[in-house]
Scaffold this motif. Structure first.
Motif, PDB file in Angstrom:
ATOM      1  N   GLU A 114       0.829  -1.205   0.000  1.00 30.82           N
ATOM      2  CA  GLU A 114       0.000   0.000   0.000  1.00 30.82           C
ATOM      3  C   GLU A 114       0.865   1.256   0.000  1.00 30.82           C
ATOM      4  O   GLU A 114       0.578   2.225  -0.714  1.00 30.82           O
ATOM      5  CB  GLU A 114      -0.906  -0.015   1.230  1.00 30.82           C
ATOM      6  N   ALA A 115       1.933   1.239   0.797  1.00 37.37           N
ATOM      7  CA  ALA A 115       2.827   2.393   0.879  1.00 37.37           C
ATOM      8  C   ALA A 115       3.536   2.642  -0.449  1.00 37.37           C
ATOM      9  O   ALA A 115       3.703   3.797  -0.872  1.00 37.37           O
ATOM     10  CB  ALA A 115       3.855   2.175   1.990  1.00 37.37           C
ATOM     11  N   LEU A 116       3.970   1.581  -1.113  1.00 42.79           N
ATOM     12  CA  LEU A 116       4.647   1.728  -2.397  1.00 42.79           C
ATOM     13  C   LEU A 116       3.715   2.297  -3.468  1.00 42.79           C
ATOM     14  O   LEU A 116       4.134   3.101  -4.310  1.00 42.79           O
ATOM     15  CB  LEU A 116       5.209   0.380  -2.861  1.00 42.79           C
ATOM     16  N   GLU A 117       2.463   1.881  -3.439  1.00 42.71           N
ATOM     17  CA  GLU A 117       1.497   2.414  -4.402  1.00 42.71           C
ATOM     18  C   GLU A 117       1.299   3.907  -4.182  1.00 42.71           C
ATOM     19  O   GLU A 117       1.181   4.679  -5.140  1.00 42.71           O
ATOM     20  CB  GLU A 117       0.158   1.677  -4.276  1.00 42.71           C
ATOM     21  N   GLU A 118       1.258   4.316  -2.917  1.00 43.56           N
ATOM     22  CA  GLU A 118       1.113   5.734  -2.610  1.00 43.56           C
ATOM     23  C   GLU A 118       2.368   6.506  -3.034  1.00 43.56           C
ATOM     24  O   GLU A 118       2.282   7.624  -3.556  1.00 43.56           O
ATOM     25  CB  GLU A 118       0.849   5.924  -1.119  1.00 43.56           C
ATOM     26  N   MET A 119       3.541   5.896  -2.821  1.00 43.87           N
ATOM     27  CA  MET A 119       4.791   6.520  -3.242  1.00 43.87           C
ATOM     28  C   MET A 119       4.823   6.683  -4.760  1.00 43.87           C
ATOM     29  O   MET A 119       5.259   7.728  -5.279  1.00 43.87           O
ATOM     30  CB  MET A 119       5.967   5.654  -2.778  1.00 43.87           C
ATOM     31  N   LYS A 120       4.391   5.687  -5.460  1.00 44.08           N
ATOM     32  CA  LYS A 120       4.337   5.744  -6.922  1.00 44.08           C
ATOM     33  C   LYS A 120       3.435   6.890  -7.373  1.00 44.08           C
ATOM     34  O   LYS A 120       3.785   7.664  -8.269  1.00 44.08           O
ATOM     35  CB  LYS A 120       3.822   4.411  -7.468  1.00 44.08           C
ATOM     36  N   GLU A 121       2.268   7.015  -6.742  1.00 45.10           N
ATOM     37  CA  GLU A 121       1.308   8.045  -7.137  1.00 45.10           C
ATOM     38  C   GLU A 121       1.858   9.441  -6.865  1.00 45.10           C
ATOM     39  O   GLU A 121       1.811  10.326  -7.721  1.00 45.10           O
ATOM     40  CB  GLU A 121      -0.006   7.820  -6.373  1.00 45.10           C
ATOM     41  N   ARG A 122       2.430   9.633  -5.678  1.00 46.16           N
ATOM     42  CA  ARG A 122       2.933  10.965  -5.328  1.00 46.16           C
ATOM     43  C   ARG A 122       4.235  11.294  -6.059  1.00 46.16           C
ATOM     44  O   ARG A 122       4.408  12.393  -6.583  1.00 46.16           O
ATOM     45  CB  ARG A 122       3.148  11.065  -3.819  1.00 46.16           C
ATOM     46  N   GLY A 123       5.163  10.345  -6.068  1.00 45.36           N
ATOM     47  CA  GLY A 123       6.457  10.588  -6.691  1.00 45.36           C
ATOM     48  C   GLY A 123       6.374  10.845  -8.184  1.00 45.36           C
ATOM     49  O   GLY A 123       7.185  11.591  -8.747  1.00 45.36           O
ATOM     50  N   SER A 124       5.387  10.239  -8.831  1.00 44.56           N
ATOM     51  CA  SER A 124       5.225  10.410 -10.280  1.00 44.56           C
ATOM     52  C   SER A 124       4.766  11.813 -10.644  1.00 44.56           C
ATOM     53  O   SER A 124       4.817  12.207 -11.812  1.00 44.56           O
ATOM     54  CB  SER A 124       4.222   9.388 -10.829  1.00 44.56           C
TER      55      SER A 124
END
Length: 233
Positions: A114-124
């Motif tokens: 879940e954290a990685l998906e959020e990181m992907k969304e924000r970092g992108s």
């Protein structure tokens, strides 16, 4: 886009040209038209989404499979993949992703997927080239996103809001002190080290961050600082 070329252009391998004012360009892969400050010397333009797509897939896959507590080690493994280019917006997701992974593997209490998906969304959402045009390297900003995710920070939070901003500030200060031109590998290593220090000090989670980091990518960077870089050997 399967081979990592020496130059920055993913189409022909030529160097990038940066413009002081943004101009409308068309991505050679998806056809999207948008304003940008950069194209290669032959005029090829690749949008951030196309540039980072395959690399982000690699980041997500490796982070979900490793049990390493060392964020630098995880980052180096990711960097060896041909879809992680010498420079590029994929690093804006990578920094936070490897920190989240090492944090969880070191005992941090998060749902990693879940954290990685959020990181992907924000970092992108961090554009390429912000280091020079906005004065905030995406690798440094990525550390703040990481801290925000693990502490649950929001714009209305208290201590966690401060921790996220201070983490970004620590990373950006260290990156800025080393000077330019930009190097996504140098900035990534620097940002990770500062974020790991903040994590240990403020959250009590100790990652296995190495005392010495040696970069093996200098031959791919035509603007490498060489001996002026702390990671160059």
């Amino acid at each position: 886009m399967s081979e990592r070329k020496r130059g920055a252009c993913l189409v022909c391998g030529e160097n990038l040209t940066y413009y002081p004012k943004a101009v409308e360009m068309e991505c050679v892969f998806c056809g999207k038209k948008e304003l940008s400050h950069a194209s290669c010397e032959k005029g090829h333009y690749v949008c951030d989404a196309c540039h980072a797509k395959k690399g982000i897939e690699v980041i997500m896959e490796i982070c979900q499979k490793t049990d390493s507590k060392n964020p630098v080690e995880i980052a180096r493994k990711i960097m060896e993949d041909p879809y992680i280019y010498m420079h590029g917006p994929e690093h804006h997701v990578m920094v936070g992703a490897v920190l989240l992974t090492a944090y969880r593997n070191s005992g941090g209490d998060i749902d990693l997927k879940e954290a990685l998906e959020e990181m992907k969304e924000r970092g992108s959402q961090i554009p390429g080239g912000v280091c020079g045009f906005w004065g905030c390297c995406g690798a440094g900003v990525s550390t703040g996103i990481y801290m925000s995710i693990v502490t649950g920070a929001t714009p209305l939070a208290g201590r966690s809001w401060g921790l996220a901003n201070r983490t970004t500030a620590k990373a950006l200060e260290a990156i800025g002190e080393l000077g330019g031109p930009r190097c996504c590998k140098r900035d990534t290593f620097t940002a990770i080290r500062k974020a790991a220090e903040m994590t240990a000090k403020e959250l009590g989670v100790e990652m296995d961050c190495p005392a010495e980091i040696v970069c093996t990518f200098s031959e791919e960077n035509q603007q490498c600082l060489k001996k002026a870089c702390p990671y160059h050997r």
